[in-house]
Design an enzyme around this catalytic site. Sequence first.
Site, PDB file in Angstrom:
ATOM      1  N   LYS A 112       0.743  -0.926  -0.030  1.00  0.00           N
ATOM      2  CA  LYS A 112       0.033  -0.025  -0.010  1.00  0.00           C
ATOM      3  C   LYS A 112       0.856   1.304  -0.028  1.00  0.00           C
ATOM      4  O   LYS A 112       0.368   2.252  -0.516  1.00  0.00           O
ATOM      5  CB  LYS A 112      -0.886   0.017   1.272  1.00  0.00           C
ATOM      6  CG  LYS A 112      -1.743  -1.112   1.441  1.00  0.00           C
ATOM      7  CD  LYS A 112      -2.812  -1.291   0.373  1.00  0.00           C
ATOM      8  CE  LYS A 112      -3.967  -2.163   0.743  1.00  0.00           C
ATOM      9  NZ  LYS A 112      -3.644  -3.709   0.818  1.00  0.00           N
TER      10      LYS A 112
HETATM   11  C1  LIG Z   1      -4.252  -4.802   0.340  1.00  0.00           C
HETATM   12  C2  LIG Z   1      -3.584  -6.000   0.183  1.00  0.00           C
HETATM   13  C3  LIG Z   1      -3.847  -6.887  -0.681  1.00  0.00           C
HETATM   14  C4  LIG Z   1      -5.023  -6.670  -1.780  1.00  0.00           C
HETATM   15  O1  LIG Z   1      -4.697  -5.883  -2.768  1.00  0.00           O
HETATM   16  P1  LIG Z   1      -5.970  -5.328  -3.572  1.00  0.00           P
HETATM   17  O2  LIG Z   1      -5.367  -4.082  -4.282  1.00  0.00           O
HETATM   18  O3  LIG Z   1      -6.902  -4.649  -2.571  1.00  0.00           O
HETATM   19  O4  LIG Z   1      -6.517  -6.367  -4.435  1.00  0.00           O
HETATM   20  C5  LIG Z   1      -2.999  -7.965  -0.877  1.00  0.00           C
HETATM   21  N1  LIG Z   1      -1.950  -8.270  -0.016  1.00  0.00           N
HETATM   22  C6  LIG Z   1      -1.671  -7.472   1.078  1.00  0.00           C
HETATM   23  C7  LIG Z   1      -0.516  -7.577   1.880  1.00  0.00           C
HETATM   24  C8  LIG Z   1      -2.395  -6.300   1.391  1.00  0.00           C
HETATM   25  O5  LIG Z   1      -1.963  -5.425   2.039  1.00  0.00           O
END
Ligand SMILES: *Cc1c(COP(=O)(O)O)cnc(C)c1O
Length: 498
Positions: free
Chosen positions: A112
């Site tokens: 993120k």
């Molecule tokens: C947010 C997240 C995901 C999922 O990503 P999306 O963009 O919501 O599909 C997968 N793995 C981790 C560790 C995340 O923080």
Amino acid sequence: MYISTRGNYAKIRSAEAIRLGMVPEGGLFVPEAVPALDRAEINRMAGQSYQQIAQTILKIFLDDFTSEEIDDVVSKSYQINNFDHPDIAPLVQIDSRTFILELWHGPTGAFKDMALQIMPRLLSHAVQKTGAGQEIIIPVATSGDTGKAALEGFRDVPGVKIIVFFPFGGVSRVQELQMITAAGNNVHVVAVKGNFDDCQTAVKELFADSRLNQVLAEHNMAFSSANSINWGRLVPQIIYYFWAYAQMQKKGEILPGEKINVVVPTGNFGNILAGFYAHLMGLPVHKFICASNENKVLTDVIRTGIYDRRREFFKTNSPSMDILISSNFERFLFEVNGHDGDKITKWFHQLHQEGYFQVDDHTKEKWQSLFISDYATGKETLAQIKETFEKTGYLLDPHTAVGLNVYEKYYRKTGDNTKTVIDATANPYKFNHAVWEALAGSRHGQDKDEFLILDELHRMTGFPIHRALKDLNKRMILHDTIVEKEELKETVKRILAL
Ligand SMILES: *Cc1c(COP(=O)(O)O)cnc(C)c1O
């Protein structure tokens, strides 16, 4: 220009789309047309830095920002104080065809950060540009990682307040501690008795509450979103797909124009959607492999065309993917449907009312040559962590392990030798219990302090401890509010003194 997936909003520029976050009447902003990059431009990236590729991509999509603004936000965001690796997102090869794209070198240890280090800076400029002069309020629903990454990105950003809602008991202890110890004069963190979907739905209702929006306006405030429903979150994620491709080309692993596979552990469908936009821009991709955990609503819809959230919700060992309502799937459907807003409106209305919808065969056929989907159980996830560590010495977090497990299943079925990039979405030490259970082979230790396990794991594997996780258990707890899921609106009003 940016338009709504439901055809219910005027065309706007990117700064306005970022400031608004989502379409006030429901729906998501998408580019009216996706610009294509020519082959020569993609090839040129093989000699460029992450920052240079970032500038190229952002300038294409955010053309109402000045070149100086983009260069400035890129250099402030993607730099060594924020990311602990000079490549920003290093690409690590684990066998002849498999490459791990480490997207977790940012300040919170999850992918993120790739977007949330830059998005608050874009939003700051967007607010100035659109001349609204309002204080921006950002309610965030998180399955664990968005929360901390947003708190970190928005900390002390002037003119912005952020309120993070996370599912109480639904995140790892490390994730929880990262959030409830978050500092900053403009940050609030609230635990909600419910799951991620409850948080996300309640936040969407805040956005859609016209009375509340009016009260905010009277106080010279306005909502915006830091969730991946905001275009400002998605566009920075397009960058690393071009970056990964450029690295493979640079290393001579692929020839110019050769297709690759892209594997994404998926929850809200934001990350994989950014890859799809990269493909629409010209990135040569053979298959997108969408990997789910036991909450496999996406696996089912990609295979059958039926999106059905009327099912049991599982708390898995890859909690950031414990999601049944994948918001960004709406954007995907809009793109594969030739921008038919009426269809999207109908389907999502039905999803809201009845809990499911079914796309027509024509729509499904459009994605089935490009998108593959499968899921991994909790057990398979742990076995994958262990097997990969024993075979290659590489330590996976449970989300990335879901991705690799689904990819291995695909490979065994097809023998497809296309070079493959797997998005690594979190640092393994963010999920110590699961990783420890995988390596030690027992649940014994589940009650042990997660930070003792972290140290033990470090001794077992030698894998360096991410700086975001050091001394986390010694920081002061600054946020201890717990509310019922029906109380979000009241909580927001209380925090904002409305
Ligand atoms: C947010 C997240 C995901 C999922 O990503 P999306 O963009 O919501 O599909 C997968 N793995 C981790 C560790 C995340 O923080």
